[in-house]
Every structure is written in C-alpha cells, then in structure tokens.
Design an enzyme around this catalytic site. Structure first.
Site, PDB file in Angstrom:
ATOM      1  N   ASP A 471       0.830  -1.201   0.000  1.00 45.40           N
ATOM      2  CA  ASP A 471       0.000   0.000   0.000  1.00 45.40           C
ATOM      3  C   ASP A 471       0.874   1.264   0.000  1.00 45.40           C
ATOM      4  O   ASP A 471       2.083   1.215   0.252  1.00 45.40           O
ATOM      5  CB  ASP A 471      -0.891  -0.027   1.249  1.00 45.40           C
ATOM      6  CG  ASP A 471      -2.220   0.676   1.038  1.00 45.40           C
ATOM      7  OD1 ASP A 471      -2.317   1.504   0.117  1.00 45.40           O
ATOM      8  OD2 ASP A 471      -3.151   0.407   1.813  1.00 45.40           O
ATOM      9  N   ASP A 541     -10.733   1.839  -3.161  1.00 42.84           N
ATOM     10  CA  ASP A 541     -11.270   1.546  -1.824  1.00 42.84           C
ATOM     11  C   ASP A 541     -12.789   1.500  -1.864  1.00 42.84           C
ATOM     12  O   ASP A 541     -13.423   1.061  -0.909  1.00 42.84           O
ATOM     13  CB  ASP A 541     -10.834   2.625  -0.825  1.00 42.84           C
ATOM     14  CG  ASP A 541      -9.450   2.342  -0.265  1.00 42.84           C
ATOM     15  OD1 ASP A 541      -8.887   1.277  -0.569  1.00 42.84           O
ATOM     16  OD2 ASP A 541      -8.927   3.204   0.484  1.00 42.84           O
TER      17      ASP A 541
HETATM   18  C1  GLA Z   1      -5.736   1.870   2.332  1.00 44.21           C
HETATM   19  C2  GLA Z   1      -6.132   0.708   1.447  1.00 44.21           C
HETATM   20  C3  GLA Z   1      -7.200  -0.113   2.121  1.00 44.21           C
HETATM   21  C4  GLA Z   1      -6.688  -0.609   3.444  1.00 44.21           C
HETATM   22  C5  GLA Z   1      -6.227   0.562   4.298  1.00 44.21           C
HETATM   23  C6  GLA Z   1      -5.531   0.093   5.550  1.00 44.21           C
HETATM   24  O1  GLA Z   1      -6.764   2.783   2.457  1.00 44.21           O
HETATM   25  O2  GLA Z   1      -6.550   1.176   0.208  1.00 44.21           O
HETATM   26  O3  GLA Z   1      -7.589  -1.195   1.311  1.00 44.21           O
HETATM   27  O4  GLA Z   1      -5.626  -1.494   3.221  1.00 44.21           O
HETATM   28  O5  GLA Z   1      -5.322   1.399   3.594  1.00 44.21           O
HETATM   29  O6  GLA Z   1      -5.106   1.150   6.317  1.00 44.21           O
END
Ligand code: GLA
Length: 741
Positions: A471, A541
């Site tokens: 990420d 997301d």
């Molecule tokens: C980001 C990612 C999510 C999740 C969060 C965790 O927003 O896109 O899918 O992994 O971080 O903090």
C-alpha cells in the site's frame, strides 16, 4: 522485417499488419515524423510525405513540420520533447541525425520497468542517434514495433559527451505530431473512491493536459490518454492511445497550434524536474506505449490488455490463475486478535476461498492510523505467535496467507522515527505536512531502500507468505532530500521512483513465488510501471457495486481485468451506505480478480450458501474472467448512466460471459436488447442466466442461440412484461453464460 530503411529518401518504416510508423531524416538532418496509423504497404515510398523541402527553420513560414524530437531554439513554437540547459544558461538544441541501428528484440531501460519480448523475433527495434554538436549532447531514440500488436513503444536517452555539465529540463518519452486536430481527448481520473471516471472533451487550439506532481501517478489522473474521432465507438473508428510505463510525476499533453495540427507528448512532468548530466552521464526516460486502432476503442483497449498482461507483467503470477482471497480490512479494521482472524479464515475456507489476507494493524502499536508505520514486527498482543504463527495456522486451515505492508511510509509515532527521523521526506527548515498522520520515507536514499529490503525480505522469508498487498497511502507534498545537493533537488521525485522500483525489483526477485498487489488508498498509483512488478492492483477503496461499474469500466480502457482486484463487501456499503443485492456485488466483482472483504460470520445461512455458489461459479470460469477478451457493450458514462454491460470471450470464442447491470429500476419501460460482439457467427451457443430465475428475461434468453443472432439481434435484457420489473428493485445484475454447442 518490421523495420525498413529506404536509404535514398532516408525514410524509416516500422510496420506490421496493423500499424505503420514512418520517420524521415529531413534535408538538414532534423528528424521528421511522417505518419503513424493503419498499416501501409512496405513497397511504397513515403519520403514525399514531408510536404515541402525542409532547409531548417530560419525565416520559416507556413505550416509547422512534424518532428520526432522537437527542441527549443529551432523556430518550432510548440511544446518541446527535449530541453537541456547548457553552461551559458541557453536551452536551444538542434539535434541532427548521425546514424541508426536496427536490431531484433527490445532493450531494457536501466532501473525502470518496460514491456519486453520473450523471444527476439517478437519485435524489432530502431535506434536513432542524433547529436547536438554545440552542447555535446547525444540523443538516442528507441522505437520498437511488435510483430503482431498495433503497438509502437518509444523511449529516449540523452548523454553528455562533452566536458562541462548540462541540465536536463524536459525529457519526454514520446512526442507525436498529427496532421489535424479533429479529435476528442479521453482520459480517466477522479479522486479517492472515484478513480478512473472517463472524461471526454474536444481538442481546441491551445494546450490541454493531464498530469501529476504529487510524487505518484495519483488518483487525479492516470498516465494514459486517448485521442478519438467524434464518431469513434467501441467497435469502429480511429483512436490513438498513449500510456506511460511510470509511477511518478507525469505529463500527458495535446497541443493544437494555429494551423490545427496536434502535438501529443507524454513523459516525466517537467514541472519540478531537472536532472544534472555530468560529463559522460546518461539520462533515460521511461517508456511510452503508443497504440493505434481504426476499429474503435475496443481494439485499442484489447491491445493494451494483451501487452500488459503478457509482456509487462512478469514472473510466475503473470500466467497463473489468481487466487480468490478474503481480506479482513472491512471486517475488522484495526480491531482484531488471532482468534478473530482464524474465525474469519475458517469460515472463508468453508465457502471455497483460497487465501486469507491480513490487512493493516498487525505490527508495532498500530491500533489506528496514527502510529507504527516503519515498525514491521508483529504486535504480540494481537498475534502471540507472530506472523509466522498465524501464517502456519492459516495454512493448516487449507488457505494460503497474504499480508499488507506500506513500506514507503513512516509514522512520527514509531520506533523507526525515533532512530531515523531524517529518513522522512521534507524540507528541514519547514514544517512537514502529514497525510493520514504519516510521512513518506526518502526512497531516493540507497540506505533506506537497503534497510527496507532487509526488513521485508526477512519477514517474507520467515513465514509462509504467498501474497503481499503493498500500500501507499499518501502523496509527497514537500519534495526534498537532504542527501542531494541544492542543484540536484529537481532529481528527487524521479530518484524516489527509481528507489521504489529498486525495492520492488529486489523483493520480487528474492521472493518469486509471492503474488504482489499494489495499492495506494485504492487506485492512487494504478499504472503500467507498477504492473511490471505487481500484476494486480487494488482498483479502488470503493467497494460499492454501483460505483465500481464506472471505476472498472474506466480502468479497463487501458488495464486488463487480470490487473483489477475487485471484492464483494458487506452492506450497507462502507463507502456509500448503499444496499445492493449480494448477487450484484458478485456479478461486478467477477469482472476483476475476485475477492471478499467482509465478515463471513455475519452472513445469514442463505447468504453463505450464495457466496459458496458465487465462488464455485467463478472458479469454473476463472480463466475466462481473468484472461478472456473484454468487450465493453453499454457504458455507465453514456446517457443517464443507468445501464452498464460488458462481456468476456475466450480466445477461441467458444465461451463467454455477459454482464448486464441496471442501477435504478423503471416501470413500464419497454423491451430492450443487448447486442453482443466477439462471438463466432456460425456457432450455436447454449445460453443460461446467472443467478437462475423464472422471470420473463431469463425465460426469453435461455436455450440455444446462434452467434449471428446474439450479435445481430442480441439478448433480451428487459422485457415488456410488467412482471419483469415489478419485483426487480434497484441495483440489479444478470450474467448470461454462453457455451458453444
Ligand atoms: C488503504 C487501502 C485499504 C486498506 C487501508 C488500511 O486505504 O486502500 O484497502 O488497506 O489502507 O489502512
């Protein structure tokens, strides 16, 4: 021979059955551009296409000349592809042709990902050497044409062959001059949770650009644009695509001049960029991928899909079926312990899920988003046996284990920060902006990359980890590295990306069995550069099925389905509060790499049964969904956006699945048919409907239907029978399975 050189007219012709690209050395040695488009005969002589005699730019009158490597200071008033500052502060360059070389295959670019060939006869490369004598600058342009794709790749390298330093101010990967401006510019962009929405506007006189200066390709714009004719559709008409194999600051720009010619350029964003070129040093641009189609956007997208799936993605996961995973993020957020995770995993296993992914919150003191990034050791209160212990227990349940990391970040509340506050990006004399309570690590520094490699390869080596979600949850706001001298600060953003690629490269080589998925708060760094290391990405997301229609449609303009991770999540949806049927959520996620992101324990028995059915259904067609040919049928960006339809077809046209989605139900709306594409007209197909129902639409379609009928008349997707709409509700989906008889 895909590259032909006519010595008399000094014309290069890169060609295959689908495209031709013509370059001519003009009378004075400047490199002119003649043509990029549908395939022209090899026998033809095209030198005359440069129009009028070209004797240089002094006292130039009339229409501008199409150039391959436009520079400032030669009377070309349009935006340049290359600008290099010299000792006296001037940036004028007049590069002239010196020689060329044609060779099989395709060279790599040092430190950067590129498309590649598997065997040398797949593509041919033309390398052209230009020299600007006063600046002692050598410019090498690379053009590769694949034997069987409507693709030309381009990149450039500049080398200082003199004895005094130079500074590169602008170095585009590609610049393409087109003879008219009757184009619409299409690009995809948006924001967090609204990634890759399709935007279209007519080209006008002036500059129109998309780009990023946030240190990553970004949520806002994607390093990709299309020029299409106004009448171009999915299946007909001309279109050009340009896409950049790069994950950092980029610019993609179209300039229309007063004569209504168009210059398209793409590359590293010159804003905030400079690169010192000491004597002997070389600078390499990333690679740009140009596609031409005269049969619509569908052909253009399929060309990108095939190339990125087969000759950009690397390693064992390039061709391997991607596992169906469960991710605990939306089920638990930061609030979990080992028992809770094992409960989710065991329930998932019973549904047929193949991998359990532990998301954020497993390390340091990470109980919220305000600490511990950088401290990549397990929190023993949550996971008494550490990651190793948990991974082994997950494997014992019959699932593979995957893990979330965010390597490029550091929390001010972390052990790493106590030890290495100086590793955080920022201008020492100024406050540093925090985003999601975190700072960015200075990936331009070798010691930071080395440190991360050691920590992460140790983590991946110690436990049975099959998958990594990498990420990156904030962008760079104060680009500066104290490790660089003042005159090299303009190198920082690109050096950051080179450091990030280096870490990815070393980790993917050290752990070839691990499937990497990239993520940046969803699709904040969804680009071809990362697909070379991580063959799939977390698309957004936003897991809401209705929102995903637009996001996945837009993403599919450039990127293959095998690159788009798509999860079924709980309702009310965590981003929109929408209640959509479980079948709809699955029918959207099937057109991606399927996963689940919910607590299976919170499902009813009936829902659990439905999920098990979904998984079985997907497994039977995994290859078709993940690697079939995607055809877009009805756009969520057209009309009122109420309907979306797309389909995937196997390479031999024997199998297909069609997805049809309706946002709001409307009463008494009349019959509607959906014409399919890409089938074999002479083949009868057995049509069945998922989820099975006894409604009028299902009844009307089920049975044997000819490929010709399905393509010319189509499937019935709405009947006139009020019984069809009365009980349907909103946010509905139907899949139609087609199997050749
Ligand atoms: C980001 C990612 C999510 C999740 C969060 C965790 O927003 O896109 O899918 O992994 O971080 O903090």
């Amino acid at each position: 021979m895909p590259v032909h050189f006519d010595a008399q007219s000094r014309t290069f012709h890169l060609r295959n059955a689908q495209v031709s690209y013509l370059i001519r050395v003009l009378e004075n040695g400047t490199l002119g551009h003649l043509y990029f488009g549908g395939s022209l005969s090899e026998a033809g002589s095209y030198g005359r296409l440069s129009g009028r005699e070209f004797l240089g730019f002094s006292n130039r009158l009339g229409q501008p000349i199409a150039l391959e490597c436009p520079t400032p200071g030669i009377g070309d008033y349009r935006v340049p592809a290359l600008a290099v500052e010299q000792q006296d502060g001037s940036t004028a360059l007049d590069p002239r042709f010196v020689g060329h070389r044609v060779f099989d295959g395709k060279p790599a670019i040092p430190g950067m990902p590129t498309t590649y060939v598997q065997s040398h006869d797949e593509a041919e490369t033309l390398e052209i050497l230009l020299v600007d004598t006063p600046a002692s600058l050598e410019i090498r342009l690379f053009f590769t044409v694949y034997g069987d794709r409507p693709v030309v790749t381009r990149s450039a390298r500049v080398r200082n062959v003199g004895s005094v330093p130079l500074t590169v101010r602008c170095a585009m990967s590609a610049s393409l001059d087109l003879p008219d401006s009757e184009w619409e510019l299409v690009h995809v962009g948006g924001a967090w949770a609204r990634e890759c929405h399709v935007r279209t506007r007519r080209l006008e006189i002036g500059l129109q650009a998309i780009g990023s200066v946030r240190g990553a390709s970004g949520h806002g714009h994607n390093p990709f644009l299309i020029l299409r004719r106004a009448h171009t559709t999915e299946e007909s008409g001309e279109a050009y695509g340009v896409s950049l194999v790069y994950s950092g600051n980029f610019l993609a720009e179209a300039e229309v001049d007063g004569f209504e010619t168009t210059r398209l350029r793409i590359g590293i964003n010159p804003e905030g960029f400079s690169w010192n070129l000491d004597p002997g040093a070389e600078f390499c641009t990333p690679e740009a991928i140009l596609v031409y189609s005269d049969s619509g956007l569908g052909t253009l997208s399929n060309a990108y899909h095939g190339l990125y799936r087969e000759r950009l993605a690397r390693g064992v996961w390039r061709d391997a079926p991607r596992p169906i995973l469960i991710n605990n993020w939306e089920a638990t957020y930061f609030d979990f312990d080992e028992a809770r995770l094992l409960e989710i995993a065991a329930a998932s296993r019973r549904l047929g899920i193949e991998m359990f992914v532990l998301d954020d919150g497993w390390f340091g003191q990470r109980d919220g988003d305000n600490s511990s990034l950088g401290d990549w050791t397990a929190n023993r209160d949550k996971l008494p046996g550490g990651i190793e212990g948990l991974a082994r227990k997950i494997e014992a349940l019959g699932l593979r284990f995957g893990i979330w990391i965010e390597p490029e970040m550091i929390s001010p509340r972390s052990k790493l920060y106590v030890e290495h506050a100086d590793w955080a990006v920022g201008v020492p004399s100024r406050p540093r902006t925090e985003g999601r309570n975190q700072l960015v690590l200075d990936m331009s520094r070798r010691e930071v990359v080395d440190y991360l490699f050691d920590v992460l390869s140790d983590l991946l080596g110690r436990a049975p980890i099959s998958y990594v979600k990498w990420d990156m949850n904030r962008n760079i706001t104060e680009p500066f590295s104290p490790s660089l001298p003042a005159n090299r600060q303009g190198e920082f953003p690109h050096r950051y990306i080179l450091g990030m690629y280096d870490l990815y490269d070393r980790l993917t080589r050290a752990c070839p069995q691990v499937l990497f998925e990239s993520c940046a708060s969803g699709g904040g760094r969804f680009d071809p550069g990362l697909l070379a290391f991580a063959p799939q990405a977390w698309t957004s997301d936003d897991t809401d099925a209705v929102e995903r229609l637009r996001i996945q449609w837009g993403t599919s303009l450039c990127y293959p389905v095998s690159a788009m991770a798509a999860h079924v999540s709980a309702v009310p949806n965590h981003q929109t509060g929408r209640m959509s049927p479980l079948a709809t959520r699955a029918a959207v996620a099937f057109f991606g790499v399927l996963g689940y992101e919910l607590d299976p324990g919170a499902l009813t028995d009936e829902e659990r049964e439905a999920v098990a059915d979904q998984i079985a259904y997907y497994k039977e067609r995994r290859e078709l969904f993940q690697r079939g040919r995607l055809l877009r049928l009805r756009s969520p960006f057209a009309g009122d956006g109420n309907e979306t339809a797309w389909m995937t077809v196997s390479a031999d046209s024997q199998r297909a699945v069609v997805g049809h989605y309706r946002v709001l139900n409307r009463p008494n709306r009349g019959a509607s048919r959906l014409r399919l594409r890409g089938l074999d007209a002479g083949v009868p197909y057995r049509v069945s409907v998922w989820p099975a129902g006894d409604d009028p639409v299902s009844a009307a379609n089920t049975g044997i239907r000819g490929g010709d009928e399905l393509m010319r008349i189509g499937l019935l997707v709405a009947s006139e029978d009020p019984a069809d709409s009365r009980h349907l509700g909103d946010f509905t989906a139907r899949l139609f399975n087609l199997e050749a008889e």
